[in-house]
Motif scaffolding. Structure first.
Motif, PDB file in Angstrom:
ATOM      1  N   SER A   1       0.808  -1.219   0.000  1.00 30.14           N
ATOM      2  CA  SER A   1       0.000   0.000   0.000  1.00 30.14           C
ATOM      3  C   SER A   1       0.846   1.275   0.000  1.00 30.14           C
ATOM      4  O   SER A   1       0.389   2.333  -0.425  1.00 30.14           O
ATOM      5  CB  SER A   1      -0.928   0.021   1.221  1.00 30.14           C
ATOM      6  N   GLY A   2       2.099   1.175   0.524  1.00 26.96           N
ATOM      7  CA  GLY A   2       2.957   2.350   0.607  1.00 26.96           C
ATOM      8  C   GLY A   2       2.637   3.261   1.777  1.00 26.96           C
ATOM      9  O   GLY A   2       3.208   4.347   1.893  1.00 26.96           O
ATOM     10  N   GLU A   3       1.726   2.827   2.655  1.00 23.09           N
ATOM     11  CA  GLU A   3       1.349   3.641   3.815  1.00 23.09           C
ATOM     12  C   GLU A   3       2.306   3.407   4.978  1.00 23.09           C
ATOM     13  O   GLU A   3       3.053   2.434   5.007  1.00 23.09           O
ATOM     14  CB  GLU A   3      -0.075   3.287   4.253  1.00 23.09           C
ATOM     15  N   SER A   4       2.233   4.304   5.962  1.00 24.81           N
ATOM     16  CA  SER A   4       2.959   4.084   7.208  1.00 24.81           C
ATOM     17  C   SER A   4       2.111   3.204   8.122  1.00 24.81           C
ATOM     18  O   SER A   4       0.882   3.111   7.958  1.00 24.81           O
ATOM     19  CB  SER A   4       3.264   5.410   7.909  1.00 24.81           C
ATOM     20  N   TYR A   5       2.748   2.573   9.077  1.00 25.42           N
ATOM     21  CA  TYR A   5       2.035   1.677   9.993  1.00 25.42           C
ATOM     22  C   TYR A   5       0.946   2.433  10.745  1.00 25.42           C
ATOM     23  O   TYR A   5      -0.195   1.977  10.859  1.00 25.42           O
ATOM     24  CB  TYR A   5       3.016   1.046  10.977  1.00 25.42           C
ATOM     25  N   PHE A   6       1.288   3.607  11.260  1.00 26.94           N
ATOM     26  CA  PHE A   6       0.327   4.364  12.062  1.00 26.94           C
ATOM     27  C   PHE A   6      -0.868   4.800  11.221  1.00 26.94           C
ATOM     28  O   PHE A   6      -2.023   4.709  11.658  1.00 26.94           O
ATOM     29  CB  PHE A   6       1.004   5.583  12.689  1.00 26.94           C
ATOM     30  N   ASP A   7      -0.625   5.271  10.010  1.00 25.22           N
ATOM     31  CA  ASP A   7      -1.722   5.754   9.173  1.00 25.22           C
ATOM     32  C   ASP A   7      -2.665   4.632   8.754  1.00 25.22           C
ATOM     33  O   ASP A   7      -3.875   4.850   8.607  1.00 25.22           O
ATOM     34  CB  ASP A   7      -1.166   6.449   7.921  1.00 25.22           C
ATOM     35  N   ARG A   8      -2.123   3.447   8.563  1.00 27.77           N
ATOM     36  CA  ARG A   8      -2.980   2.348   8.104  1.00 27.77           C
ATOM     37  C   ARG A   8      -3.766   1.698   9.243  1.00 27.77           C
ATOM     38  O   ARG A   8      -4.943   1.378   9.106  1.00 27.77           O
ATOM     39  CB  ARG A   8      -2.155   1.294   7.380  1.00 27.77           C
ATOM     40  N   TYR A   9      -3.118   1.521  10.410  1.00 25.61           N
ATOM     41  CA  TYR A   9      -3.754   0.723  11.460  1.00 25.61           C
ATOM     42  C   TYR A   9      -4.233   1.537  12.659  1.00 25.61           C
ATOM     43  O   TYR A   9      -4.958   1.005  13.507  1.00 25.61           O
ATOM     44  CB  TYR A   9      -2.791  -0.387  11.916  1.00 25.61           C
TER      45      TYR A   9
END
Length: 285
Positions: A267-275
């Motif tokens: 997804s290319g997202e950061s861990y915090f932004d995704r979860y």
């Protein structure tokens, strides 16, 4: 009933503390009696000199205190060590240790030697450290990573610290790793876990590659780097601590963490932004 007093060496508190603990113990500071008992009985009996005691234990120090059914300490050694390790995990500001336990009743006293006191900056048990520590008391931690993180604090050489930290980090980020692909997976997974931008991820990936090469040189050729590893070891410790805390606070398995990390790379997202975890300890490079 005898009173058990375990001074937490090298610790300090900005204000008095009183925390009711499991097993009928209390963690406190600012109380006169535990300090007086420790000062009276322990100062002249310990393996470290009197001046060292005065530097490492005072009225602002933490003390683990409880009533104990007998003068001899038996079953609670492992639990006391776990408390020490969770205190150290709760804060990056210094290192504390519980090297001696005093059991005292009237004019009788006994001293149980647990381990040498650890070296490091003064451990600050401030409001944030207290909150994290209380949250950790009832939580399950990733066993191998937590043990190796704690062991790294006891090691003198940076080489030994680095090896302990890498064992812990590998158990967290590549539990599925196979020879030949471990470094690759570590670089990607740790970059996406800790990095929020492309620049941060590139920097983390480069650090991981360099540090894991150092690990291999130490293991396979016995290379000694000395103080040149100081900053690198400090960053590895911050990463290991953050990951252990985050996994424990989320209550997820290492298998779930691995699946999440692989999804991030797609997804290319950061861990915090995704979860959106309710607790997420970040690091600053």
């Amino acid at each position: 009933m005898p009173l058990l007093i375990a001074p937490v060496f090298n610790s300090t508190t900005p204000q008095s503390v009183r925390i009711d603990m499991p097993n009928s113990y209390t963690l406190l500071s600012g109380a006169e009696r535990p300090y007086k008992v420790a000062s009276r009985y322990l100062r002249n009996e310990m393996d470290e000199n009197r001046r060292m005691f005065d530097k490492r234990v005072d009225m602002s120090s933490l003390f683990l205190v409880g009533e104990y059914p007998e003068m001899r300490l038996n079953d609670d050694r492992d639990w006391i060590e776990e408390i020490e390790n969770k205190l150290n995990l709760a804060s990056v500001n210094g290192i504390c240790s519980i090297p001696y336990v005093i059991t005292a009743k009237a004019n009788l006293y006994g001293i149980t030697y647990l381990k040498r006191s650890l070296d490091g900056a003064k451990y600050m048990f401030d409001e944030r450290a207290q909150k994290i520590f209380l949250d950790l008391l009832d939580r399950s931690l990733p066993t191998l990573a937590f043990r190796r993180y704690s062991l790294s604090l006891e090691k003198k050489s940076y080489e030994d610290q680095l090896l302990d930290l890498w064992i812990g980090l590998e158990s967290l980020f590549v539990p599925d790793g196979k020879k030949g692909e471990i470094t690759y997976k570590l670089r990607l997974r740790m970059a996406y876990y800790f990095g929020e931008t492309l620049q941060q991820r590139e920097k983390i990936a480069q650090l991981i590659k360099k540090s894991y090469n150092h690990r291999s040189e130490i293991v396979h050729s016995g290379k000694v780097f000395g103080n040149a590893l100081a900053d690198e070891v400090n960053l590895l410790r911050l990463m290991a601590r953050a990951a252990i805390l985050n996994v424990a606070m989320e209550g997820i398995s290492l298998q779930d963490l691995r699946v999440r990390l692989d999804q991030l790379m797609l997804s290319g997202e950061s861990y915090f932004d995704r979860y959106h975890p309710s607790f997420f300890e970040r690091i600053t490079l």
